[in-house]
Scaffold this active site. Structure first.
Site, PDB file in Angstrom:
ATOM      1  N   THR A  96       0.944  -1.078   0.299  1.00 38.56           N
ATOM      2  CA  THR A  96      -0.328  -0.144   0.036  1.00 38.56           C
ATOM      3  C   THR A  96       1.351   1.650  -0.007  1.00 38.56           C
ATOM      4  O   THR A  96       2.292   1.434   0.739  1.00 38.56           O
ATOM      5  CB  THR A  96      -0.904  -0.224   1.533  1.00 38.56           C
ATOM      6  OG1 THR A  96      -1.787  -1.171   1.363  1.00 38.56           O
ATOM      7  CG2 THR A  96      -1.393   1.219   1.213  1.00 38.56           C
TER       8      THR A  96
ATOM      9  N   GLN B 217     -40.496  -4.655  11.444  1.00 39.38           N
ATOM     10  CA  GLN B 217     -39.972  -5.454  12.616  1.00 39.38           C
ATOM     11  C   GLN B 217     -39.225  -5.852  12.212  1.00 39.38           C
ATOM     12  O   GLN B 217     -37.830  -6.321  12.871  1.00 39.38           O
ATOM     13  CB  GLN B 217     -40.773  -6.511  13.372  1.00 39.38           C
ATOM     14  CG  GLN B 217     -40.227  -7.126  14.987  1.00 39.38           C
ATOM     15  CD  GLN B 217     -40.621  -8.256  15.203  1.00 39.38           C
ATOM     16  OE1 GLN B 217     -41.254  -9.562  14.750  1.00 39.38           O
ATOM     17  NE2 GLN B 217     -41.776  -7.784  16.575  1.00 39.38           N
TER      18      GLN B 217
ATOM     19  N   HIS C  84     -31.103  -1.396   1.757  1.00 33.71           N
ATOM     20  CA  HIS C  84     -31.298  -1.029   0.115  1.00 33.71           C
ATOM     21  C   HIS C  84     -31.840  -1.487  -0.357  1.00 33.71           C
ATOM     22  O   HIS C  84     -32.233  -0.471  -1.872  1.00 33.71           O
ATOM     23  CB  HIS C  84     -29.856  -0.416  -0.357  1.00 33.71           C
ATOM     24  CG  HIS C  84     -29.090   0.626   0.715  1.00 33.71           C
ATOM     25  ND1 HIS C  84     -28.827   0.326   1.688  1.00 33.71           N
ATOM     26  CD2 HIS C  84     -29.134   1.746   0.492  1.00 33.71           C
ATOM     27  CE1 HIS C  84     -28.722   1.749   2.147  1.00 33.71           C
ATOM     28  NE2 HIS C  84     -28.358   2.743   1.379  1.00 33.71           N
TER      29      HIS C  84
ATOM     30  N   GLY D 176     -32.913  -3.732  -4.043  1.00 35.32           N
ATOM     31  CA  GLY D 176     -32.224  -3.168  -5.029  1.00 35.32           C
ATOM     32  C   GLY D 176     -31.362  -2.716  -5.903  1.00 35.32           C
ATOM     33  O   GLY D 176     -30.277  -2.059  -6.365  1.00 35.32           O
TER      34      GLY D 176
ATOM     35  N   GLU E 238      -3.508  -7.803   6.661  1.00 36.23           N
ATOM     36  CA  GLU E 238      -2.849  -7.537   8.365  1.00 36.23           C
ATOM     37  C   GLU E 238      -2.819  -9.354   8.768  1.00 36.23           C
ATOM     38  O   GLU E 238      -3.156  -8.875   9.944  1.00 36.23           O
ATOM     39  CB  GLU E 238      -3.190  -6.180   9.499  1.00 36.23           C
ATOM     40  CG  GLU E 238      -2.839  -5.162   8.591  1.00 36.23           C
ATOM     41  CD  GLU E 238      -1.593  -4.676   8.353  1.00 36.23           C
ATOM     42  OE1 GLU E 238      -0.071  -5.348   8.227  1.00 36.23           O
ATOM     43  OE2 GLU E 238      -1.798  -3.763   7.834  1.00 36.23           O
TER      44      GLU E 238
ATOM     45  N   GLU F 222      -8.362 -15.771  10.014  1.00 31.65           N
ATOM     46  CA  GLU F 222      -7.325 -18.016  10.640  1.00 31.65           C
ATOM     47  C   GLU F 222      -5.863 -17.131  11.312  1.00 31.65           C
ATOM     48  O   GLU F 222      -5.515 -18.469  12.271  1.00 31.65           O
ATOM     49  CB  GLU F 222      -7.303 -18.755   9.455  1.00 31.65           C
ATOM     50  CG  GLU F 222      -8.360 -19.551   8.238  1.00 31.65           C
ATOM     51  CD  GLU F 222      -9.242 -18.554   7.596  1.00 31.65           C
ATOM     52  OE1 GLU F 222     -10.723 -18.882   7.879  1.00 31.65           O
ATOM     53  OE2 GLU F 222      -9.432 -17.224   6.935  1.00 31.65           O
TER      54      GLU F 222
END
Length: 401
Positions: A162, A295, A354, A356, A379, A383
């Site tokens: 990065t 709900q 949201h 579609g 990072e 696992e």
């Protein structure tokens, strides 16, 4: 400030910094993030604004021109920035891992040379540990450094940098067998080199090439690259700390900071997803009422908010543990694991709310849906985090039979 993810016990200075960053995010990042992300455009104006705010020096000690703030302050700032656009938080993350490694492990000359310019944002940092065939097995590093008088010659290929193109300083982990005979434990033959280069792509200094950006599903805008060393000559005084064989420990110390950062990013993205979800749920109507009044949607919102709160609390705990000077690999691993997994789930629930429209590039949630998966692997995968957590728990709860 929103009602969610509050942090108690902050100083007035910390609250002022966070308020300033949040205002910047709301005014300068959120309105342009989706457009820049779709163009995969480096956010230069945003980066310049962060530089003016002094954020590139946030954790660098005052004696080197920085603000001398804590990891907690930094993590909370990252949380706010990731709420606006996760890629921007990545730009400063790698910078601060390198600055932290220099602060903790650098020689006095290295600190004096690099840290003031890093605090000012004149030098941008990146760090390089992974390789194309490496994955999570750091011991399998094949890039190598060979001593040649007062220099080292580096050869090998690194992956997933990065800021690989925009950085001017890269902390690179390679093997160096000097003083570490064949058969030694792999981690004892690793050394971190401080490699200065010109920003950009192609051959950025003799023996060092940064190919073009890697095209990614998400996490766009920030440049992610390879790094190729072919006879790269580095002065011996650019070994981090001045002694070979300590690179693995230096990198792992930096990665603990990085894991807190990734947890903070997960918290920020999840917060934004919750904001978008709860807002849309009160705008969209079905069967004669807001979908927020159904709900099923309220259950989703309740679960999302709870996950945002839990991830934030664990991230804050990990940052405070590191600031106290204590070992925090357990807490950082837990925070990174939980925050990244919860982030994915909160984003997906907001996406479902949201309907579609979440599949349309006109809506911000589409971008978040592509960004969240990076946090699952950055990072260290889930696992790897669980392996770290499990081993540390067995150390703490060793059965005396």
């Amino acid at each position: 400030m929103s009602r969610l993810a509050q942090t108690h016990g902050l100083t007035d200075v910390q609250r002022e910094i966070l308020s300033t960053v949040r205002d910047f995010v709301d005014k300068e990042i959120i309105p342009v993030a989706t457009e820049l992300e779709h163009r995969d455009e480096y956010p230069q104006d945003i980066v310049d604004g962060l530089r003016e705010l002094g954020l590139f020096g946030l954790m660098i000690p005052e004696e080197y021109g920085g603000l001398g703030e804590s990891l907690l302050t930094y993590a909370l700032c990252v949380e706010e920035i990731a709420r606006g656009w996760m890629s921007v938080s990545g730009i400063i993350n790698t910078h601060f891992i390198v600055a932290y490694m220099l602060k903790q492990h650098g020689t006095p000359e290295q600190k004096d040379h690099f840290l003031p310019r890093m605090a000012a944002g004149d030098i941008r940092g990146a760090f390089s540990m992974s390789e194309p065939a490496l994955g999570s097995d750091v011991s399998a590093i094949s890039s190598k450094a060979v001593r040649d008088g007062e220099e080292y010659v580096l050869n090998g290929q690194k992956m997933w940098l990065t800021n690989g193109g925009t950085s001017s300083l890269v902390a690179v982990l390679v093997k160096s067998d000097e003083g570490h005979p064949e058969g030694s434990a792999p981690h004892k033959s690793m050394t971190t080199f401080l490699v200065e280069k010109e920003p950009g792509f192609g051959e950025v200094r003799p023996g060092l090439t940064i190919p073009g950006k890697i095209d990614k599903m998400g996490y766009k805008g920030v440049d992610t690259t390879e790094l190729i060393m072919d006879g790269l000559r580095i002065p011996a005084n650019r070994v981090l700390g001045g002694v070979t064989g300590r690179g693995f420990y230096q990198m792992m110390d930096g990665v603990e900071v990085g894991r807190v950062n990734v947890a903070a990013r997960g918290c920020g993205v999840a917060q934004r997803a919750f904001e978008l979800g709860v807002q849309y749920a009160q705008q969209r109507h079905t069967f004669g009422k807001q979908i927020a009044q159904h709900q099923a949607i309220q259950f989703k919102l309740a679960e999302m908010a709870t996950k945002v709160e839990a991830a934030h609390a664990m991230m804050v705990n990990a940052a405070r543990k590191k600031d106290s000077g204590e070992r925090n690999d357990l807490e950082a691993g837990m925070a990174k694991y939980l925050a990244s997994e919860y982030c994915k789930e909160v984003v997906e629930d907001a996406f479902r709310i949201h309907g579609g429209y979440g599949f349309s590039k006109e809506y911000e949630i589409e971008r978040l849906y592509r960004e969240a998966p990076m946090l699952l692997i950055g990072e260290g995968t889930a696992e790897i985090q669980k392996m770290i957590i499990g081993r540390r728990l067995l150390e703490e709860y060793r059965f005396q039979g």
